[in-house]
Design an enzyme around this catalytic site. Structure first.
Site, mmCIF file in Angstrom:
data_model
loop_
_atom_site.group_PDB
_atom_site.id
_atom_site.type_symbol
_atom_site.label_atom_id
_atom_site.label_comp_id
_atom_site.label_asym_id
_atom_site.label_seq_id
_atom_site.Cartn_x
_atom_site.Cartn_y
_atom_site.Cartn_z
ATOM 1 N N SER A 27 0.691 -1.107 0.182
ATOM 2 C CA SER A 27 0.133 0.072 -0.143
ATOM 3 C C SER A 27 0.814 1.251 0.063
ATOM 4 O O SER A 27 0.540 2.093 -0.671
ATOM 5 C CB SER A 27 -0.868 -0.028 1.248
ATOM 6 O OG SER A 27 -1.757 -0.940 0.985
ATOM 7 N N LYS A 74 -8.632 -5.347 11.319
ATOM 8 C CA LYS A 74 -10.001 -4.811 10.709
ATOM 9 C C LYS A 74 -10.934 -4.602 11.637
ATOM 10 O O LYS A 74 -11.791 -3.888 11.671
ATOM 11 C CB LYS A 74 -10.187 -5.604 9.603
ATOM 12 C CG LYS A 74 -9.306 -5.372 8.425
ATOM 13 C CD LYS A 74 -9.758 -5.989 7.156
ATOM 14 C CE LYS A 74 -8.699 -5.645 6.099
ATOM 15 N NZ LYS A 74 -9.117 -5.925 4.748
ATOM 16 N N GLY A 146 -20.180 -19.348 2.008
ATOM 17 C CA GLY A 146 -19.421 -18.787 3.316
ATOM 18 C C GLY A 146 -20.298 -17.562 4.019
ATOM 19 O O GLY A 146 -20.893 -16.724 3.175
ATOM 20 N N GLY A 148 -18.774 -15.815 6.787
ATOM 21 C CA GLY A 148 -17.743 -15.026 7.691
ATOM 22 C C GLY A 148 -17.631 -13.671 7.205
ATOM 23 O O GLY A 148 -18.621 -13.221 6.792
ATOM 24 N N ALA A 150 -15.864 -12.212 5.065
ATOM 25 C CA ALA A 150 -15.950 -11.707 3.586
ATOM 26 C C ALA A 150 -17.446 -12.020 2.853
ATOM 27 O O ALA A 150 -17.829 -11.454 2.168
ATOM 28 C CB ALA A 150 -14.999 -12.566 2.946
ATOM 29 N N ARG A 170 -21.287 -23.913 5.383
ATOM 30 C CA ARG A 170 -21.029 -25.498 6.286
ATOM 31 C C ARG A 170 -21.976 -25.334 7.423
ATOM 32 O O ARG A 170 -22.520 -26.172 7.830
ATOM 33 C CB ARG A 170 -19.794 -25.566 6.555
ATOM 34 C CG ARG A 170 -19.430 -26.722 7.233
ATOM 35 C CD ARG A 170 -17.616 -26.684 7.388
ATOM 36 N NE ARG A 170 -17.317 -25.846 8.188
ATOM 37 C CZ ARG A 170 -16.040 -25.452 8.394
ATOM 38 N NH1 ARG A 170 -15.139 -26.379 7.859
ATOM 39 N NH2 ARG A 170 -15.451 -24.344 9.136
HETATM 40 P P1 ATR Z 1 -13.499 -14.424 6.359
HETATM 41 O O1 ATR Z 1 -13.395 -13.172 7.291
HETATM 42 O O2 ATR Z 1 -11.951 -14.600 5.788
HETATM 43 O O3 ATR Z 1 -14.492 -14.755 5.800
HETATM 44 P P2 ATR Z 1 -13.995 -16.269 8.593
HETATM 45 O O4 ATR Z 1 -14.905 -15.273 9.042
HETATM 46 O O5 ATR Z 1 -13.398 -17.225 9.283
HETATM 47 O O6 ATR Z 1 -13.224 -15.595 7.456
HETATM 48 O O7 ATR Z 1 -15.055 -17.307 7.775
HETATM 49 C C1 ATR Z 1 -14.657 -18.298 7.050
HETATM 50 C C2 ATR Z 1 -15.859 -18.899 6.280
HETATM 51 O O8 ATR Z 1 -15.311 -20.178 5.449
HETATM 52 C C3 ATR Z 1 -17.008 -19.607 7.014
HETATM 53 O O9 ATR Z 1 -18.199 -19.322 6.298
HETATM 54 C C4 ATR Z 1 -16.706 -21.076 7.189
HETATM 55 O O10 ATR Z 1 -17.776 -21.806 7.476
HETATM 56 P P3 ATR Z 1 -18.132 -22.141 9.048
HETATM 57 O O11 ATR Z 1 -19.099 -21.052 9.239
HETATM 58 O O12 ATR Z 1 -19.010 -23.579 8.791
HETATM 59 O O13 ATR Z 1 -17.101 -22.156 9.800
HETATM 60 C C5 ATR Z 1 -16.057 -21.402 5.869
HETATM 61 N N1 ATR Z 1 -14.982 -22.257 5.809
HETATM 62 C C6 ATR Z 1 -13.928 -22.651 6.253
HETATM 63 N N2 ATR Z 1 -13.198 -23.647 6.190
HETATM 64 C C7 ATR Z 1 -14.192 -24.344 5.521
HETATM 65 C C8 ATR Z 1 -14.380 -25.789 5.051
HETATM 66 N N3 ATR Z 1 -13.341 -26.849 5.132
HETATM 67 N N4 ATR Z 1 -15.346 -26.152 4.194
HETATM 68 C C9 ATR Z 1 -16.415 -25.344 4.099
HETATM 69 N N5 ATR Z 1 -16.672 -24.050 4.563
HETATM 70 C C10 ATR Z 1 -15.371 -23.637 5.142
#
Ligand code: ATR
Length: 287
Positions: A27, A74, A146, A148, A150, A170
């Site tokens: 950056s 963040k 997902g 989380g 993102a 998941r």
């Molecule tokens: P970020 O801030 O990058 O989004 P996070 O908040 O840790 O990271 O979220 C990770 C996401 O990836 C979650 O939706 C997680 O699913 P869960 O809510 O069930 O935990 C998903 N994720 C991570 N590893 C996974 C895997 N092996 N299979 C399926 N989903 C996965």
């Protein structure tokens, strides 16, 4: 040659990126070069910060008008704002903080998701020729894998553009919670494999499935990909994930995770300077 010390004066707008570690961040190079190229009187510093609250209360003078936030700050950054944009609040994280000129207050925003959404819109426009005045996402079925940080960001971004959002995760409960907030539908990852409505959908993977070193993993089997007109993967190591490779083989438009970063820099540059971003320069530095 990026910091021209003789140029720094009372009017110089000071910016920085807050993170830990910070040495690897592109950056400072990016923004200093970009400021210079458009003749903006600003500098941008790498700020190695351990405790954000401490930093903001002790060192952030009014000369600092803009901050970017990177790993791992963040979420902490959000708690140090005077005000937080509603979407950043929902996402639970900020990507930048801007000092409001009228009262000097620090306002937090999340523009990460805008970068991803802008990159997806641009790719859709390029393939479908949709006019710039309306979003090519309006009315579309937009699947986010997902839930989380993102995932939330992409779901809100798509929702704001008028897309019909489907959240697949998941952990179903988290999908349900997010889907409810964006007026969408929640499904499990298993259900997503067999989910084929009449129309073609847009897919955004926001999980780490397929990220280096587990590059043979993929969040959705190849057979399902023909139901999508565009696939975006937030993963950028590797650039071409298995998901994107298989989508490409299925004849689908793909958008790389790196595009999210490039487009988010365009958005952030505009927030910092009020000027249009020098897009080619930014692309050259980040590519
Ligand atoms: P970020 O801030 O990058 O989004 P996070 O908040 O840790 O990271 O979220 C990770 C996401 O990836 C979650 O939706 C997680 O699913 P869960 O809510 O069930 O935990 C998903 N994720 C991570 N590893 C996974 C895997 N092996 N299979 C399926 N989903 C996965």
């Amino acid at each position: 040659d990026l910091y021209n010390l003789r140029q720094i004066g009372a009017d110089t707008k000071v910016h920085g990126v807050i993170g830990n570690p910070i040495g690897h961040s592109k950056s400072p190079h990016l923004y200093n070069a970009a400021f210079k190229s458009v003749g903006f009187n600003g500098i941008y510093l790498p700020l190695l910060v351990d405790n954000v609250a401490n930093y903001i209360s002790t060192y952030s003078s009014p000369d600092f008008v803009g901050y970017s936030y990177t790993i791992p700050h963040k979420e902490d950054g959000l708690r140090c704002c005077d005000e937080v944009d509603p979407i950043a609040k929902e996402i639970g994280a900020i990507s930048c903080m801007i000092r409001r000129p009228v009262d000097g207050k620090l306002i937090g925003y999340n523009v990460d998701y805008l970068g991803a959404i802008a990159a997806i819109e641009e790719a859709l426009r390029a393939t479908n020729g949709v006019p710039a005045s309306s979003s090519p996402l309006a009315g579309k079925l937009f699947v986010v894998i997902g839930a989380g940080g993102a995932g939330k960001a992409l779901a809100y971004g798509a929702y704001e553009k008028g897309a019909r959002v489907i959240v697949a995760n998941r952990t179903y409960g988290k999908a349900k919670e997010l889907a409810t907030k964006v007026g969408g539908q929640a499904i499990t990852l298993d259900e997503l494999k067999d989910f084929h409505p009449e129309e073609r959908m847009i897919l955004a993977n926001t999980t780490s499935v397929g990220m280096k070193p587990r590059i043979d993993d993929t969040p959705l089997p190849k057979e399902a990909l023909k139901h999508y007109s565009l696939v975006f993967d937030a993963i950028y190591t590797p650039k071409l994930t298995r998901l994107l490779r298989e989508a490409q083989e299925a004849g689908t438009t793909i958008v790389y995770g790196t595009e999210m970063f490039i487009n988010q820099a365009f958005v952030q540059f505009k927030r910092f300077t009020g000027l249009p971003a020098p897009k080619q320069l930014i692309r050259d530095v980040l590519a």
